[in-house]
Design a protein around this motif. Structure first.
Motif, mmCIF file in Angstrom:
data_model
loop_
_atom_site.group_PDB
_atom_site.id
_atom_site.type_symbol
_atom_site.label_atom_id
_atom_site.label_comp_id
_atom_site.label_asym_id
_atom_site.label_seq_id
_atom_site.Cartn_x
_atom_site.Cartn_y
_atom_site.Cartn_z
ATOM 1 N N UNK A 32 0.913 -1.226 0.043
ATOM 2 C CA UNK A 32 -0.280 -0.036 0.114
ATOM 3 C C UNK A 32 0.836 1.338 0.218
ATOM 4 N N UNK A 33 0.636 2.370 -1.731
ATOM 5 C CA UNK A 33 1.488 3.287 -0.963
ATOM 6 C C UNK A 33 0.826 3.903 -0.125
ATOM 7 N N UNK A 34 1.030 4.647 1.344
ATOM 8 C CA UNK A 34 0.380 5.871 1.738
ATOM 9 C C UNK A 34 0.871 6.761 2.112
ATOM 10 N N UNK A 35 1.861 7.355 0.860
ATOM 11 C CA UNK A 35 2.139 8.591 1.081
ATOM 12 C C UNK A 35 2.959 8.490 0.019
ATOM 13 N N UNK A 36 2.726 10.905 -0.709
ATOM 14 C CA UNK A 36 4.156 10.954 -1.351
ATOM 15 C C UNK A 36 4.297 12.333 -1.439
ATOM 16 N N UNK A 37 5.560 12.179 -1.896
ATOM 17 C CA UNK A 37 6.370 14.080 -1.546
ATOM 18 C C UNK A 37 7.050 13.953 -2.541
ATOM 19 N N UNK A 38 7.456 15.568 -2.606
ATOM 20 C CA UNK A 38 8.007 15.633 -3.641
ATOM 21 C C UNK A 38 9.075 16.352 -3.633
ATOM 22 N N UNK A 39 9.629 16.507 -2.213
ATOM 23 C CA UNK A 39 10.910 17.040 -1.531
ATOM 24 C C UNK A 39 11.941 16.388 -0.671
ATOM 25 N N UNK A 40 12.746 16.562 -0.005
ATOM 26 C CA UNK A 40 12.941 15.876 1.187
ATOM 27 C C UNK A 40 12.954 16.059 1.976
ATOM 28 N N UNK A 41 12.117 17.375 2.580
ATOM 29 C CA UNK A 41 11.465 17.741 3.441
ATOM 30 C C UNK A 41 10.931 17.267 4.207
ATOM 31 N N UNK A 42 9.643 17.325 3.047
ATOM 32 C CA UNK A 42 8.448 16.736 2.399
ATOM 33 C C UNK A 42 8.097 15.320 2.791
ATOM 34 N N UNK A 43 8.940 14.075 2.186
ATOM 35 C CA UNK A 43 9.734 12.972 2.624
ATOM 36 C C UNK A 43 9.533 12.748 4.195
ATOM 37 N N UNK A 44 10.566 13.330 4.422
ATOM 38 C CA UNK A 44 10.913 12.958 6.394
ATOM 39 C C UNK A 44 9.655 13.761 6.811
#
Length: 221
Positions: A32-44
């Motif tokens: 299951x893909x629970x989230x996406x982020x478009x940069x490292x800060x958002x990824x953390x």
């Protein structure tokens, strides 16, 4: 008994890449893909919020790159596994990400089945290791690691055999078959190898083996 769902976060600054990965993974049962982020800060931040099992991480992103993001994620969530997704296997960023604790890397042009299998491999605690590519990435870095020889000297002969096979990309089951050992015995040896080398996981132990020159004689590398 059904297996727990593998929860995944996608981190990449290219929307097309994220949508492609999501399409590939959402067709895989038990993922299951629970989230996406478009940069490292958002990824953390996404990992902080969702505590996923696996993160698919681009290495080259504006702002906080994938290396720094991987480091932060693993400091806060040591049980999360990071799988680097990159355009070029020879990218120096890949080696830096692996040293930071990533459990492996994939090329963005990898086949869908390879991506699905890689997520399952790292989720169960193994590493996605391409020995030839990692060896090339390490290059002359072994010259900067004079303490490696003394640490390898602490390994028993059996542990050295296990390290060689681990660095060649073998899974625990494959190591067990080659050495005529039980899988649980191999897991014990791997744990001992990691402890003696001060490696956080299989990938760091493999990089250690390459940097020290220990794995140069392994056939097929």
């Amino acid at each position: 008994m059904t297996e727990a769902t593998i929860r995944v976060v996608l981190v990449d600054d290219e929307p097309l890449v994220r949508s492609g990965l999501r399409a590939i993974l959402t067709t895989e049962p038990g993922v299951e893909v629970v989230a996406e982020a478009d940069d490292g800060v958002a990824g953390v931040a996404a990992v902080d919020e969702h505590a996923p099992d696996v993160v698919l991480m681009d290495v080259r992103m504006p702002g906080l790159d994938g290396i720094a993001a991987t480091t932060r994620i693993l400091q806060r969530h040591p049980a999360t596994r990071v799988l680097v997704v990159t355009t070029f296997s020879a990218d120096d960023y890949v080696l830096d990400a692996l040293r930071a604790g990533a459990a492996g890397f994939l090329l963005k042009r990898a086949e869908p089945d390879q991506i699905r299998e890689a997520v399952r491999v790292v989720a169960r605690g193994d590493a996605v290791l391409f020995p030839t590519a990692v060896r090339r990435l390490v290059g002359d870095a072994r010259l900067q690691q004079p303490h490696h020889a003394s640490l390898i000297g602490r390994l028993t002969e059996r542990e050295r055999e296990v390290l060689r096979l681990l660095a060649a990309g073998r899974s625990n089951a494959e190591i067990a078959a080659e050495l005529w050992l039980g899988v649980e015995t191999v897991k014990t040896h791997v744990t001992n190898v990691l402890g003696k080398l001060g490696a956080r996981d299989r990938m760091q132990a493999a990089i250690f083996a390459y940097e020290s020159g220990f794995s140069d004689a392994v056939s097929g590398l």
